[in-house]
Design an enzyme around this catalytic site. Structure first.
Site, PDB file in Angstrom:
ATOM      1  N   HIS A  34     -28.448  62.226   7.717  1.00  0.00           N
ATOM      2  CA  HIS A  34     -27.418  63.062   8.332  1.00  0.00           C
ATOM      3  C   HIS A  34     -26.957  64.043   7.250  1.00  0.00           C
ATOM      4  O   HIS A  34     -26.972  63.726   6.059  1.00  0.00           O
ATOM      5  CB  HIS A  34     -26.277  62.195   8.860  1.00  0.00           C
ATOM      6  CG  HIS A  34     -26.671  61.435  10.101  1.00  0.00           C
ATOM      7  ND1 HIS A  34     -26.197  61.755  11.347  1.00  0.00           N
ATOM      8  CD2 HIS A  34     -27.524  60.404  10.296  1.00  0.00           C
ATOM      9  CE1 HIS A  34     -26.716  60.941  12.250  1.00  0.00           C
ATOM     10  NE2 HIS A  34     -27.538  60.102  11.636  1.00  0.00           N
ATOM     11  N   CYS A  66     -20.746  63.393  13.208  1.00  0.00           N
ATOM     12  CA  CYS A  66     -20.457  62.055  12.729  1.00  0.00           C
ATOM     13  C   CYS A  66     -19.088  61.669  13.254  1.00  0.00           C
ATOM     14  O   CYS A  66     -18.115  62.383  12.991  1.00  0.00           O
ATOM     15  CB  CYS A  66     -20.481  62.036  11.199  1.00  0.00           C
ATOM     16  SG  CYS A  66     -19.912  60.468  10.548  1.00  0.00           S
ATOM     17  N   HIS A  68     -34.020  59.146   7.198  1.00  0.00           N
ATOM     18  CA  HIS A  68     -33.185  59.589   8.332  1.00  0.00           C
ATOM     19  C   HIS A  68     -31.853  60.049   7.746  1.00  0.00           C
ATOM     20  O   HIS A  68     -30.959  59.236   7.504  1.00  0.00           O
ATOM     21  CB  HIS A  68     -33.016  58.406   9.296  1.00  0.00           C
ATOM     22  CG  HIS A  68     -32.123  58.637  10.463  1.00  0.00           C
ATOM     23  ND1 HIS A  68     -32.603  58.778  11.750  1.00  0.00           N
ATOM     24  CD2 HIS A  68     -30.777  58.725  10.575  1.00  0.00           C
ATOM     25  CE1 HIS A  68     -31.601  58.934  12.594  1.00  0.00           C
ATOM     26  NE2 HIS A  68     -30.475  58.905  11.904  1.00  0.00           N
ATOM     27  N   ARG A  87     -31.452  62.105  21.279  1.00  0.00           N
ATOM     28  CA  ARG A  87     -30.744  60.821  21.219  1.00  0.00           C
ATOM     29  C   ARG A  87     -29.623  60.866  20.166  1.00  0.00           C
ATOM     30  O   ARG A  87     -28.448  60.916  20.508  1.00  0.00           O
ATOM     31  CB  ARG A  87     -31.743  59.674  20.920  1.00  0.00           C
ATOM     32  CG  ARG A  87     -31.178  58.270  21.148  1.00  0.00           C
ATOM     33  CD  ARG A  87     -30.281  57.755  20.050  1.00  0.00           C
ATOM     34  NE  ARG A  87     -30.926  57.718  18.732  1.00  0.00           N
ATOM     35  CZ  ARG A  87     -30.266  57.452  17.618  1.00  0.00           C
ATOM     36  NH1 ARG A  87     -28.968  57.190  17.643  1.00  0.00           N
ATOM     37  NH2 ARG A  87     -30.886  57.466  16.443  1.00  0.00           N
ATOM     38  N   ASN A  94     -27.398  65.401  12.296  1.00  0.00           N
ATOM     39  CA  ASN A  94     -28.644  65.110  11.585  1.00  0.00           C
ATOM     40  C   ASN A  94     -29.146  66.411  10.965  1.00  0.00           C
ATOM     41  O   ASN A  94     -28.893  67.496  11.484  1.00  0.00           O
ATOM     42  CB  ASN A  94     -29.726  64.632  12.572  1.00  0.00           C
ATOM     43  CG  ASN A  94     -29.437  63.265  13.128  1.00  0.00           C
ATOM     44  OD1 ASN A  94     -28.675  63.142  14.070  1.00  0.00           O
ATOM     45  ND2 ASN A  94     -30.050  62.252  12.566  1.00  0.00           N
TER      46      ASN A  94
END
Ligand code: HMG
Ligand code: MG
Length: 286
Positions: free
Chosen positions: A211, A242, A209, A13, A251
């Site tokens: 990045h 990004c 989470h 995702r 990520n």
């Protein structure tokens, strides 16, 4: 403190949503199916969002129809509003365990850019989704984006993140994933942010989470581990990027997170060899 770290795989995702080329449903399904055999318990596989906004996720219904669900694995999808919930309900396959993830931003600028509305309006839109999911016995997750920095508003105050966490927890109990959306966080800013968030939520309900745009994701995970977090999101092969930093890493890579947490003595139940194979497959899809 638990020595088990739970990894939430977001590559299919959060990773793939940034890819502009057409990726066939069969390739997405093959990646998810391989990941499902790795020992991962949580795999995020798509989004029920506007196909105009995120074209790569427009085939989420077909992905859900195509994947081979493995017992013990929960398949997560992003759902921002009731239109998305209806899409999920139409697409879900009986007998499969799903999790619905709602998402808000800690900064107004990113909320407008990502959801086309204010933070307050996004909460109004997600609240019936949360109620519907709870009523249907579907698992729930909440994301807070821009937990240290916003691409539009700059540095984000730790209190704003704690406030966003409180807002989601007032809607319903759920796991909350704290997103360093643009990968600008550092151990210092992540530590300050967690200090504030831990005043309003226990570490057990939080996930990190990160990045890896700034190359700090692993250091930020170490800081989070020291502060008690035991759940982290990552993308196989470091998929993604990004939109605000062309060419930047996506990520944090699942393999790198596994190497780090295993070296620190944590267990994950995940087979690193399967993840390495899946990373190779993911790289071939870019
Ligand atoms: P909007 O334009 O404000 O929505 O978008 P609207 O309610 O005005 O509707 C406009 C059109 O979109 C209508 O269609 C709706 O039916 C349709 P039309 O009548 O014009 O043909 N629509 C939808 N279609 C499909 N699914 C839906 C849906 N809702 C409305 N659910 C909306 C609002 C939320 C839809 C839009 O802003 C959107 O889709 N945004 C994309 C958000 C997104 O997926 N972002 C990426 C994921 S978040 C992320 O990556 C961060 C995270 O990783 C954590 C981190 O790193 O920080 C989670
Ligand atoms: Mg993300």
């Amino acid at each position: 403190m638990s020595d088990f770290v739970r990894i939430h795989e977001v590559g299919p995702r959060d990773g793939l949503q940034n890819e502009s080329g057409v990726i066939p449903v069969a390739d997405k399904v093959a990646l998810i199916d391989l990941l499902s055999t790795s020992g991962l318990r949580d795999i995020e596989v798509g989004s029920f969002v506007s196909p105009k906004w995120v074209p790569q996720m427009a085939d989420t219904e077909q992905v859900l129809a195509g994947l081979t669900s493995v017992e013990g694995v929960s398949y997560a999808v992003l759902v921002p509003n009731m239109r998305g919930w209806d899409g999920f309900v139409a697409a879900r396959v009986p007998g499969v365990t799903y999790e619905v993830a709602v998402f808000i931003s800690a900064s107004e600028g990113f909320s407008q850019s990502n959801l086309n509305c204010s933070i307050a309006e996004s909460v109004t839109r997600l609240t019936p989704v949360v109620r519907a999911a709870a009523g249907a016995g579907v698992g729930l997750r909440g994301y807070v984006s821009c937990v240290t920095d916003c691409p539009f508003d700059g540095p984000v105050a730790p209190e704003a993140v704690a406030g966003a966490v409180e807002i989601l927890l007032a809607v319903a109990p759920m796991q909350l994933s704290l997103g360093d959306t643009i990968g600008k966080g550092t151990p210092d800013t992540v530590g300050q942010m967690l200090d504030a968030v831990l005043q309003v939520a226990p570490a057990q309900v939080l996930a990190g989470h990160f990045h890896d745009t700034g190359g700090q994701a692993l250091a930020n995970i170490e800081t989070s581990l020291e502060m008690g977090l035991r759940a982290f999101d990552s993308a196989v092969g470091g998929l993604g990027g990004c939109p605000y930093a062309p060419g930047a890493p996506g990520n944090v890579a699942t393999g790198a997170v596994l190497d780090l947490v295993h070296s620190l003595g944590f267990e994950t139940g995940i087979d690193v060899d399967v993840i390495a194979k899946a990373a190779e497959m993911a790289r071939g899809m870019r």
